[in-house]
Design a protein around this motif. Structure first.
Motif, PDB file in Angstrom:
ATOM      1  N   SER A 198     -17.472 -14.175   9.470  1.00 36.79           N
ATOM      2  CA  SER A 198     -18.492 -15.198   8.847  1.00 36.79           C
ATOM      3  C   SER A 198     -18.068 -16.000   7.471  1.00 36.79           C
ATOM      4  O   SER A 198     -18.569 -17.009   7.549  1.00 36.79           O
ATOM      5  CB  SER A 198     -19.918 -14.544   8.792  1.00 36.79           C
ATOM      6  OG  SER A 198     -20.123 -13.959  10.056  1.00 36.79           O
ATOM      7  N   ARG A 222     -14.394  -2.301   7.562  1.00 38.45           N
ATOM      8  CA  ARG A 222     -15.643  -1.458   7.283  1.00 38.45           C
ATOM      9  C   ARG A 222     -15.508   0.019   6.915  1.00 38.45           C
ATOM     10  O   ARG A 222     -14.591   0.804   7.563  1.00 38.45           O
ATOM     11  CB  ARG A 222     -17.000  -1.642   8.212  1.00 38.45           C
ATOM     12  CG  ARG A 222     -17.151  -3.028   8.323  1.00 38.45           C
ATOM     13  CD  ARG A 222     -18.323  -3.270   9.329  1.00 38.45           C
ATOM     14  NE  ARG A 222     -18.473  -4.617   9.876  1.00 38.45           N
ATOM     15  CZ  ARG A 222     -19.315  -5.118  10.470  1.00 38.45           C
ATOM     16  NH1 ARG A 222     -20.286  -4.578  11.320  1.00 38.45           N
ATOM     17  NH2 ARG A 222     -19.444  -6.640  10.785  1.00 38.45           N
ATOM     18  N   GLN A 236     -12.519  -9.301  15.058  1.00 37.44           N
ATOM     19  CA  GLN A 236     -13.500 -10.221  15.318  1.00 37.44           C
ATOM     20  C   GLN A 236     -12.992 -11.683  15.604  1.00 37.44           C
ATOM     21  O   GLN A 236     -11.754 -11.943  15.629  1.00 37.44           O
ATOM     22  CB  GLN A 236     -14.482 -10.318  14.326  1.00 37.44           C
ATOM     23  CG  GLN A 236     -15.517  -9.247  14.055  1.00 37.44           C
ATOM     24  CD  GLN A 236     -16.437  -9.442  13.127  1.00 37.44           C
ATOM     25  OE1 GLN A 236     -16.424 -10.571  12.198  1.00 37.44           O
ATOM     26  NE2 GLN A 236     -17.646  -8.766  13.240  1.00 37.44           N
TER      27      GLN A 236
END
Ligand code: PHE
Length: 366
Positions: A198, A222, A236
Protein backbone atom coordinates in the motif's frame (compact mmCIF):
# COMPACT_ATOMS: atom_id res chain seq x y z
CA UNK A 1 66.46 -77.31 -31.01
CA UNK A 2 67.15 -81.00 -30.88
CA UNK A 3 70.16 -82.54 -32.57
CA UNK A 4 67.94 -84.30 -35.03
CA UNK A 5 66.31 -80.98 -35.96
CA UNK A 6 66.14 -81.40 -39.78
CA UNK A 7 66.97 -77.76 -40.38
CA UNK A 8 70.39 -78.35 -38.77
CA UNK A 9 71.19 -81.31 -40.98
CA UNK A 10 72.29 -81.42 -44.59
CA UNK A 11 70.01 -82.76 -47.27
CA UNK A 12 72.42 -85.63 -47.77
CA UNK A 13 72.04 -86.54 -44.09
CA UNK A 14 68.28 -86.30 -44.51
CA UNK A 15 68.43 -88.53 -47.56
CA UNK A 16 66.86 -85.89 -49.80
CA UNK A 17 68.63 -86.84 -52.99
CA UNK A 18 65.97 -85.79 -55.50
CA UNK A 19 64.01 -82.60 -56.26
CA UNK A 20 60.80 -84.38 -55.17
CA UNK A 21 62.21 -85.27 -51.79
CA UNK A 22 63.45 -81.70 -51.41
CA UNK A 23 59.96 -80.41 -52.26
CA UNK A 24 58.47 -82.70 -49.61
CA UNK A 25 60.84 -81.35 -46.96
CA UNK A 26 59.90 -77.80 -47.88
CA UNK A 27 56.20 -78.49 -47.82
CA UNK A 28 56.58 -79.92 -44.29
CA UNK A 29 58.34 -76.71 -43.24
CA UNK A 30 55.67 -74.61 -44.86
CA UNK A 31 52.98 -76.51 -42.98
CA UNK A 32 54.87 -75.93 -39.72
CA UNK A 33 55.02 -72.21 -40.40
CA UNK A 34 51.34 -72.11 -41.29
CA UNK A 35 50.52 -73.75 -37.95
CA UNK A 36 52.52 -71.06 -36.13
CA UNK A 37 50.76 -68.34 -38.08
CA UNK A 38 47.31 -69.82 -37.78
CA UNK A 39 46.96 -68.87 -34.15
CA UNK A 40 44.44 -66.16 -33.31
CA UNK A 41 45.97 -62.93 -34.54
CA UNK A 42 44.91 -61.28 -31.32
CA UNK A 43 47.13 -63.61 -29.26
CA UNK A 44 49.85 -64.51 -31.71
CA UNK A 45 53.18 -63.06 -30.78
CA UNK A 46 54.47 -61.87 -34.09
CA UNK A 47 57.84 -61.06 -32.57
CA UNK A 48 58.49 -64.69 -31.62
CA UNK A 49 57.19 -66.05 -34.94
CA UNK A 50 59.34 -63.57 -36.82
CA UNK A 51 62.50 -64.44 -34.90
CA UNK A 52 61.80 -68.18 -35.16
CA UNK A 53 61.43 -68.09 -38.94
CA UNK A 54 63.19 -64.98 -40.18
CA UNK A 55 65.83 -64.49 -37.48
CA UNK A 56 69.16 -63.61 -39.07
CA UNK A 57 71.31 -65.84 -36.87
CA UNK A 58 69.32 -68.98 -36.06
CA UNK A 59 66.02 -68.42 -37.77
CA UNK A 60 64.81 -71.46 -39.72
CA UNK A 61 65.34 -69.73 -43.07
CA UNK A 62 68.95 -68.97 -42.15
CA UNK A 63 69.51 -72.51 -40.91
CA UNK A 64 68.30 -74.15 -44.08
CA UNK A 65 70.25 -71.72 -46.21
CA UNK A 66 73.29 -72.78 -44.25
CA UNK A 67 72.60 -76.52 -44.04
CA UNK A 68 70.40 -77.29 -46.99
CA UNK A 69 71.28 -74.85 -49.76
CA UNK A 70 75.00 -74.26 -49.38
CA UNK A 71 76.16 -77.90 -49.23
CA UNK A 72 73.51 -79.15 -51.68
CA UNK A 73 74.56 -81.36 -54.55
CA UNK A 74 74.23 -80.18 -58.12
CA UNK A 75 71.18 -82.45 -58.62
CA UNK A 76 69.06 -80.86 -55.98
CA UNK A 77 70.52 -77.32 -55.65
CA UNK A 78 68.16 -75.67 -58.16
CA UNK A 79 65.18 -77.29 -56.47
CA UNK A 80 66.39 -76.15 -53.04
CA UNK A 81 66.89 -72.58 -54.35
CA UNK A 82 63.40 -72.42 -55.85
CA UNK A 83 61.69 -73.95 -52.83
CA UNK A 84 63.64 -71.74 -50.45
CA UNK A 85 62.67 -68.57 -52.33
CA UNK A 86 59.03 -69.68 -52.46
CA UNK A 87 59.02 -70.41 -48.72
CA UNK A 88 60.75 -67.09 -47.96
CA UNK A 89 58.18 -65.03 -49.80
CA UNK A 90 55.33 -67.09 -48.37
CA UNK A 91 56.60 -66.33 -44.87
CA UNK A 92 57.21 -62.64 -45.64
CA UNK A 93 53.76 -62.17 -47.13
CA UNK A 94 52.06 -64.00 -44.35
CA UNK A 95 53.86 -62.08 -41.60
CA UNK A 96 53.21 -58.73 -43.32
CA UNK A 97 49.51 -59.57 -43.55
CA UNK A 98 49.35 -60.67 -39.92
CA UNK A 99 51.11 -57.49 -38.82
CA UNK A 100 48.59 -55.37 -40.72
CA UNK A 101 45.66 -57.35 -39.33
CA UNK A 102 47.00 -57.07 -35.82
CA UNK A 103 47.43 -53.29 -36.13
CA UNK A 104 43.91 -52.96 -37.48
CA UNK A 105 42.54 -55.04 -34.62
CA UNK A 106 44.36 -52.78 -32.16
CA UNK A 107 42.88 -49.69 -33.72
CA UNK A 108 39.46 -51.23 -33.65
CA UNK A 109 39.59 -51.97 -29.96
CA UNK A 110 40.86 -48.44 -29.27
CA UNK A 111 37.97 -47.12 -31.33
CA UNK A 112 35.56 -49.38 -29.45
CA UNK A 113 36.84 -47.90 -26.19
CA UNK A 114 36.14 -44.33 -27.33
CA UNK A 115 32.93 -45.09 -29.16
CA UNK A 116 29.75 -43.15 -28.41
CA UNK A 117 26.85 -45.54 -28.01
CA UNK A 118 23.94 -43.75 -29.64
CA UNK A 119 21.48 -46.28 -28.27
CA UNK A 120 22.20 -45.31 -24.64
CA UNK A 121 19.62 -43.03 -23.01
CA UNK A 122 20.81 -39.41 -23.03
CA UNK A 123 21.46 -37.16 -20.06
CA UNK A 124 18.23 -35.36 -19.41
CA UNK A 125 18.63 -31.63 -18.96
CA UNK A 126 15.54 -30.23 -17.32
CA UNK A 127 14.18 -27.07 -18.85
CA UNK A 128 13.26 -24.53 -16.23
CA UNK A 129 9.75 -23.20 -15.82
CA UNK A 130 8.38 -20.06 -14.28
CA UNK A 131 7.79 -20.49 -10.56
CA UNK A 132 4.17 -20.85 -9.53
CA UNK A 133 4.27 -17.43 -7.82
CA UNK A 134 5.64 -15.85 -10.98
CA UNK A 135 3.01 -17.58 -13.09
CA UNK A 136 0.33 -16.24 -10.78
CA UNK A 137 1.79 -12.73 -10.90
CA UNK A 138 1.89 -12.88 -14.69
CA UNK A 139 -1.76 -13.95 -14.74
CA UNK A 140 -2.78 -11.14 -12.33
CA UNK A 141 -0.86 -8.54 -14.32
CA UNK A 142 -2.43 -9.75 -17.56
CA UNK A 143 -5.90 -9.39 -16.06
CA UNK A 144 -5.33 -5.84 -14.84
CA UNK A 145 -3.25 -4.46 -17.68
CA UNK A 146 -6.01 -5.67 -20.04
CA UNK A 147 -8.36 -3.06 -18.50
CA UNK A 148 -5.89 -0.22 -18.46
CA UNK A 149 -3.92 -0.60 -15.24
CA UNK A 150 -0.21 0.02 -15.47
CA UNK A 151 2.43 -1.78 -13.44
CA UNK A 152 4.69 0.02 -10.99
CA UNK A 153 7.17 -1.22 -8.43
CA UNK A 154 8.44 0.36 -5.22
CA UNK A 155 10.99 -0.05 -2.46
CA UNK A 156 10.87 -2.90 0.03
CA UNK A 157 12.61 -0.72 2.61
CA UNK A 158 10.13 1.97 3.56
CA UNK A 159 9.63 4.75 6.02
CA UNK A 160 6.90 4.68 8.64
CA UNK A 161 5.39 7.65 6.85
CA UNK A 162 4.65 5.72 3.65
CA UNK A 163 3.96 2.39 5.29
CA UNK A 164 1.63 3.85 7.97
CA UNK A 165 1.05 7.58 8.45
CA UNK A 166 0.09 8.59 4.95
CA UNK A 167 -2.17 5.55 4.83
CA UNK A 168 -4.10 6.98 7.75
CA UNK A 169 -2.44 4.71 10.30
CA UNK A 170 -1.11 7.17 12.90
CA UNK A 171 1.35 6.20 15.61
CA UNK A 172 -0.27 4.16 18.38
CA UNK A 173 -3.00 3.08 15.98
CA UNK A 174 -3.72 -0.60 16.72
CA UNK A 175 -3.33 -1.45 13.03
CA UNK A 176 0.44 -0.94 13.44
CA UNK A 177 0.60 -3.74 15.97
CA UNK A 178 -1.27 -6.11 13.68
CA UNK A 179 1.35 -5.57 11.03
CA UNK A 180 4.22 -7.17 13.04
CA UNK A 181 6.72 -4.79 11.51
CA UNK A 182 10.43 -5.44 11.03
CA UNK A 183 12.23 -2.21 11.93
CA UNK A 184 15.74 -1.74 10.62
CA UNK A 185 18.14 -1.26 13.52
CA UNK A 186 20.02 2.01 13.55
CA UNK A 187 18.46 3.24 10.32
CA UNK A 188 18.20 7.03 10.31
CA UNK A 189 14.57 8.10 10.12
CA UNK A 190 13.53 4.66 11.38
CA UNK A 191 13.27 2.60 8.25
CA UNK A 192 11.34 -0.62 8.11
CA UNK A 193 10.53 -3.47 5.76
CA UNK A 194 7.20 -2.66 4.17
CA UNK A 195 4.40 -4.71 5.64
CA UNK A 196 2.21 -4.26 2.56
CA UNK A 197 2.37 -2.82 -0.95
CA UNK A 198 0.00 0.00 0.00
CA UNK A 199 2.86 2.55 0.46
CA UNK A 200 2.99 2.63 -3.33
CA UNK A 201 -0.50 4.13 -3.35
CA UNK A 202 0.99 7.17 -1.63
CA UNK A 203 4.21 7.29 -3.67
CA UNK A 204 2.25 7.11 -6.91
CA UNK A 205 -0.37 9.73 -6.00
CA UNK A 206 2.37 12.07 -4.72
CA UNK A 207 3.97 11.99 -8.12
CA UNK A 208 1.01 12.06 -10.48
CA UNK A 209 -2.40 13.66 -10.86
CA UNK A 210 -5.50 11.52 -11.52
CA UNK A 211 -6.47 9.51 -13.40
CA UNK A 212 -4.43 6.84 -11.58
CA UNK A 213 -4.76 3.19 -12.44
CA UNK A 214 -1.89 1.10 -11.11
CA UNK A 215 -1.10 -2.37 -9.89
CA UNK A 216 1.95 -2.97 -7.70
CA UNK A 217 3.43 -6.45 -7.46
CA UNK A 218 5.99 -6.97 -4.71
CA UNK A 219 7.36 -8.66 -1.64
CA UNK A 220 6.19 -7.66 1.81
CA UNK A 221 7.51 -8.63 5.25
CA UNK A 222 5.85 -9.44 8.53
CA UNK A 223 7.33 -10.68 11.75
CA UNK A 224 4.80 -13.48 12.18
CA UNK A 225 5.95 -16.61 13.93
CA UNK A 226 7.35 -18.81 11.22
CA UNK A 227 5.45 -22.07 11.26
CA UNK A 228 3.94 -24.43 8.71
CA UNK A 229 1.81 -21.68 7.22
CA UNK A 230 3.76 -18.44 7.79
CA UNK A 231 7.06 -17.19 6.51
CA UNK A 232 8.66 -13.78 7.10
CA UNK A 233 8.00 -12.70 3.56
CA UNK A 234 5.08 -13.06 1.23
CA UNK A 235 3.88 -11.59 -2.05
CA UNK A 236 1.20 -9.03 -2.65
CA UNK A 237 -0.27 -7.12 -5.52
CA UNK A 238 -1.75 -3.73 -4.80
CA UNK A 239 -4.33 -2.03 -6.96
CA UNK A 240 -5.38 1.60 -7.03
CA UNK A 241 -7.79 3.45 -9.27
CA UNK A 242 -8.50 7.16 -8.66
CA UNK A 243 -10.34 9.54 -10.95
CA UNK A 244 -13.31 11.84 -11.03
CA UNK A 245 -16.58 9.91 -10.72
CA UNK A 246 -15.24 6.50 -9.71
CA UNK A 247 -18.07 4.85 -7.80
CA UNK A 248 -18.61 1.80 -5.68
CA UNK A 249 -20.15 0.24 -8.83
CA UNK A 250 -16.84 0.61 -10.67
CA UNK A 251 -15.19 -1.07 -7.71
CA UNK A 252 -17.65 -3.97 -7.68
CA UNK A 253 -17.51 -4.28 -11.48
CA UNK A 254 -13.72 -4.49 -11.40
CA UNK A 255 -13.85 -7.08 -8.63
CA UNK A 256 -16.34 -9.17 -10.64
CA UNK A 257 -14.27 -8.91 -13.79
CA UNK A 258 -11.18 -10.01 -11.89
CA UNK A 259 -12.89 -12.98 -10.24
CA UNK A 260 -14.28 -14.24 -13.56
CA UNK A 261 -10.92 -13.87 -15.28
CA UNK A 262 -8.97 -15.50 -12.47
CA UNK A 263 -11.33 -18.28 -11.41
CA UNK A 264 -13.60 -18.83 -14.41
CA UNK A 265 -16.58 -17.17 -16.12
CA UNK A 266 -19.23 -18.55 -13.75
CA UNK A 267 -17.59 -17.04 -10.66
CA UNK A 268 -19.69 -14.70 -8.53
CA UNK A 269 -18.46 -12.38 -5.81
CA UNK A 270 -19.74 -10.96 -2.56
CA UNK A 271 -18.43 -8.20 -0.32
CA UNK A 272 -18.21 -8.54 3.43
CA UNK A 273 -17.74 -5.46 5.60
CA UNK A 274 -14.19 -5.10 6.83
CA UNK A 275 -11.82 -2.47 8.13
CA UNK A 276 -8.69 -0.86 6.80
CA UNK A 277 -7.66 2.67 7.90
CA UNK A 278 -6.96 3.69 4.27
CA UNK A 279 -10.27 2.56 2.75
CA UNK A 280 -13.79 3.56 3.64
CA UNK A 281 -15.91 1.58 3.30
CA UNK A 282 -13.70 -1.47 3.42
CA UNK A 283 -14.57 -4.96 2.28
CA UNK A 284 -13.32 -8.50 2.12
CA UNK A 285 -14.02 -9.86 -1.33
CA UNK A 286 -15.24 -13.45 -1.50
CA UNK A 287 -15.77 -15.51 -4.64
CA UNK A 288 -17.87 -18.59 -5.23
CA UNK A 289 -15.66 -21.62 -4.81
CA UNK A 290 -13.87 -22.49 -8.07
CA UNK A 291 -13.89 -26.16 -7.13
CA UNK A 292 -17.55 -26.81 -6.24
CA UNK A 293 -19.07 -23.70 -7.82
CA UNK A 294 -20.69 -22.71 -4.53
CA UNK A 295 -22.38 -25.88 -3.35
CA UNK A 296 -19.78 -26.55 -0.66
CA UNK A 297 -16.71 -28.77 -0.65
CA UNK A 298 -13.47 -29.47 1.17
CA UNK A 299 -11.66 -26.52 -0.44
CA UNK A 300 -14.23 -23.91 0.67
CA UNK A 301 -14.84 -25.76 3.95
CA UNK A 302 -18.47 -26.42 2.90
CA UNK A 303 -19.27 -22.69 2.78
CA UNK A 304 -19.34 -22.37 -1.01
CA UNK A 305 -17.23 -19.19 -0.71
CA UNK A 306 -13.53 -18.49 -0.69
CA UNK A 307 -11.86 -15.33 0.56
CA UNK A 308 -10.00 -13.47 -2.20
CA UNK A 309 -8.61 -10.17 -0.87
CA UNK A 310 -9.15 -6.97 1.10
CA UNK A 311 -10.29 -3.82 -0.64
CA UNK A 312 -12.41 -0.71 -0.41
CA UNK A 313 -13.03 2.84 -1.55
CA UNK A 314 -10.01 5.04 -0.91
CA UNK A 315 -10.49 6.84 2.40
CA UNK A 316 -10.72 10.62 1.66
CA UNK A 317 -8.31 11.12 4.58
CA UNK A 318 -5.57 9.58 2.40
CA UNK A 319 -6.09 12.22 -0.32
CA UNK A 320 -5.08 14.83 2.24
CA UNK A 321 -1.57 13.34 2.39
CA UNK A 322 -1.02 13.49 -1.37
CA UNK A 323 -2.68 16.79 -2.19
CA UNK A 324 -5.71 15.39 -4.01
CA UNK A 325 -9.00 17.22 -3.60
CA UNK A 326 -11.32 14.72 -1.85
CA UNK A 327 -14.34 16.62 -3.17
CA UNK A 328 -13.21 16.08 -6.73
CA UNK A 329 -11.66 12.62 -6.73
CA UNK A 330 -12.68 9.19 -5.62
CA UNK A 331 -11.36 5.71 -6.15
CA UNK A 332 -10.87 2.20 -4.92
CA UNK A 333 -7.94 0.11 -3.79
CA UNK A 334 -7.25 -3.53 -3.18
CA UNK A 335 -4.43 -5.65 -1.83
CA UNK A 336 -4.14 -9.29 -2.72
CA UNK A 337 -2.02 -12.01 -1.16
CA UNK A 338 -0.50 -13.63 -4.21
CA UNK A 339 0.74 -16.74 -2.39
CA UNK A 340 -2.77 -17.37 -1.06
CA UNK A 341 -4.34 -16.87 -4.48
CA UNK A 342 -1.81 -19.21 -6.11
CA UNK A 343 -2.40 -21.91 -3.49
CA UNK A 344 -6.15 -21.62 -3.78
CA UNK A 345 -6.22 -21.68 -7.55
CA UNK A 346 -3.72 -24.51 -7.97
CA UNK A 347 -4.75 -26.57 -4.93
CA UNK A 348 -1.49 -26.19 -3.01
CA UNK A 349 -2.06 -27.00 0.66
CA UNK A 350 1.24 -26.06 2.34
CA UNK A 351 2.85 -22.60 2.16
CA UNK A 352 6.44 -23.90 2.46
CA UNK A 353 6.04 -25.77 -0.81
CA UNK A 354 6.04 -22.38 -2.52
CA UNK A 355 9.42 -21.47 -1.05
CA UNK A 356 11.39 -24.71 -0.83
CA UNK A 357 11.89 -24.91 -4.59
CA UNK A 358 11.73 -28.68 -4.58
CA UNK A 359 11.81 -29.70 -8.22
CA UNK A 360 9.27 -32.48 -7.57
CA UNK A 361 6.81 -29.75 -6.60
CA UNK A 362 7.82 -27.14 -9.17
CA UNK A 363 7.55 -29.48 -12.14
CA UNK A 364 3.88 -30.03 -11.42
CA UNK A 365 3.34 -26.49 -12.72
CA UNK A 366 5.05 -26.45 -16.11
N1 PHE B 1 -2.72 -3.42 2.60
C1 PHE B 1 -3.77 -4.31 3.09
C2 PHE B 1 -3.11 -5.51 3.76
O1 PHE B 1 -1.96 -5.77 3.51
C3 PHE B 1 -4.65 -4.79 1.97
C4 PHE B 1 -5.43 -3.70 1.33
C5 PHE B 1 -4.91 -2.98 0.29
C6 PHE B 1 -6.71 -3.44 1.77
C7 PHE B 1 -5.66 -2.00 -0.33
C8 PHE B 1 -7.49 -2.45 1.18
C9 PHE B 1 -6.93 -1.74 0.15
O2 PHE B 1 -3.72 -6.19 4.55
Amino acid sequence: MTTNDPTRQTLAQLGADSPDKVATLFSELRAAFDRDAAQDIASIDLGITRVKWQGRKSGILSEITEHWLKPASKEVKPAVGQNLNALKSHIEERIARLTAEKDAAGEQSAAARDKIDLSLPGIERAIGTRHLIRQTYDELLRIFTAIGFSVVAGPEIETPYYNFEALNIPEHHPARDNMDTFYIAGARGGHLLRTHTSPMQIRTMEKQKPPVRIVVPGKVYRRDNPDATHGYMFHQIEGLAVDTDITFCDFKGTVDYFAREFLGPKTKTRLRPSYFPFTEPSAEVDATCHVCGGTGCRVCKQSGWIELFGAGMVNPAVYGFVGYDPEKYSGFAFGMGVDRLAMMKYGVTEVPLLFQNDVRFLKQFP
